[in-house]
Design a protein around this motif. Structure first.
Motif, PDB file in Angstrom:
ATOM      1  N   LEU A  78      41.114  49.281  44.228  1.00 58.20           N
ATOM      2  CA  LEU A  78      40.414  48.725  43.074  1.00 58.20           C
ATOM      3  C   LEU A  78      40.909  49.339  41.783  1.00 58.20           C
ATOM      4  O   LEU A  78      40.994  48.649  40.758  1.00 58.20           O
ATOM      5  N   ALA A  79      41.287  50.631  41.819  1.00 54.90           N
ATOM      6  CA  ALA A  79      41.872  51.229  40.612  1.00 54.90           C
ATOM      7  C   ALA A  79      43.152  50.491  40.241  1.00 54.90           C
ATOM      8  O   ALA A  79      43.397  50.184  39.059  1.00 54.90           O
ATOM      9  N   ILE A  80      43.963  50.155  41.247  1.00 56.84           N
ATOM     10  CA  ILE A  80      45.210  49.426  40.968  1.00 56.84           C
ATOM     11  C   ILE A  80      44.910  48.035  40.418  1.00 56.84           C
ATOM     12  O   ILE A  80      45.555  47.570  39.469  1.00 56.84           O
ATOM     13  N   PHE A  81      43.882  47.360  40.990  1.00 55.27           N
ATOM     14  CA  PHE A  81      43.543  46.018  40.497  1.00 55.27           C
ATOM     15  C   PHE A  81      43.133  46.075  39.030  1.00 55.27           C
ATOM     16  O   PHE A  81      43.548  45.240  38.225  1.00 55.27           O
TER      17      PHE A  81
END
Lengths: 101, 167
Positions: A78-81
């Protein structure tokens, strides 16, 4: 010990294939992520069934490992998204070809 | 005898999974995924694994899904409809998926009537899935993987913080 084992296994197969189907047809990265979670849940179900059939606690321990990996995956993924959304303004997975050569 | 709850919860799990896949709104998908997690937890309970069921509810439905909902709230996902994939590519992927389904089914049919006996004695099977049996396993044979999991989680948290950090 063998009560309805095949039903649980069939359910596990169905859920896993449905998760894979969702990964194929959806383009929204978060929904794809949720489909991967469905697949992990199906694998957990199979682990518990086999653990019971084998009469050992190893499968249960493996389920805990899978849950921990799912948590780590959620955090990083989710951090990457969110980063990708800030950079490109979309999370359509067809738009991302950063690592393609 | 307890076939009815298994079938009911199984159908509910499949239905919620379908709703996760086909919901137009991402928030609805995430909320149906919580329902799916609860269905899986009930299946774990039906398999006498109480501790795993509780973990499923707390970790999946509680922590991970809440995290995903927060992430969805941070993104603005009001997009127009998803463009369809190319027809040939879609057919190829579906064929691969069906092949995979056939292989998995064969595997399950081959393994289905399991009568293996593990190291757990029959009296212990009454307590299968209770936390003290799992704890015994974790802190004797599974000690190294257990500690490695803690390293993995720490690394994941550090990585997430590093990614979220402003330059």
């Amino acid at each position: 010990m063998n009560d309805h084992q095949s039903i649980y296994l069939a359910l596990s197969v169905i859920l896993f294939v449905m998760g894979a189907f969702g990964v194929i047809i959806r383009k929204n990265a978060i929904v794809v992520f949720l489909c991967i979670e469905i697949m992990l849940g199906a694998a957990n179900l199979a682990f518990v069934v086999f653990s019971r059939a084998n009469q050992s606690a190893e499968g249960l321990f493996m389920v805990m490992c899978v849950m921990a990996v799912a948590g780590a995956e959620a955090a990083i993924g989710l951090a990457i998204f969110v980063l990708l959304y800030q950079k490109t303004g979309t999370i359509n997975i067809d738009k991302f070809n950063l690592l393609k050569w | 005898m307890d076939l009815i709850p298994v079938i009911t919860i199984g159908v509910a799990a499949v239905l919620t999974a379908l709703l996760v896949i086909f919901s137009k709104n991402t928030v609805h998908s995430a909320l149906w995924m919580v329902g799916n997690c609860f269905c899986i937890a009930v299946l774990f309970l039906l398999l006498n694994s109480q501790f795993i069921a509780i973990l499923q509810v707390i970790v999946y439905a509680g922590a991970i899904m809440m995290f995903i909902l927060y992430a969805i709230m941070m993104l603005n996902l009001r997009e127009n409809g998803e463009p369809a994939t190319k027809k040939s590519l879609f057919i190829f992927r579906m064929a691969l998926l069906i092949l995979f389904l056939i292989c998995l089914t064969n595997l399950c049919i081959g393994f289905s009537p399991l009568a293996l006996k593990g190291d757990m004695v029959t009296q212990n099977m009454d307590h299968f899935g209770e936390v003290n049996l799992i704890a015994n396993y974790i802190f004797s044979e599974g000690l190294i993987p257990f500690e490695l999991i803690s390293v993995l989680l720490t690394a994941a948290v550090v990585g997430a913080v590093y990614l979220a950090k402003k330059e």
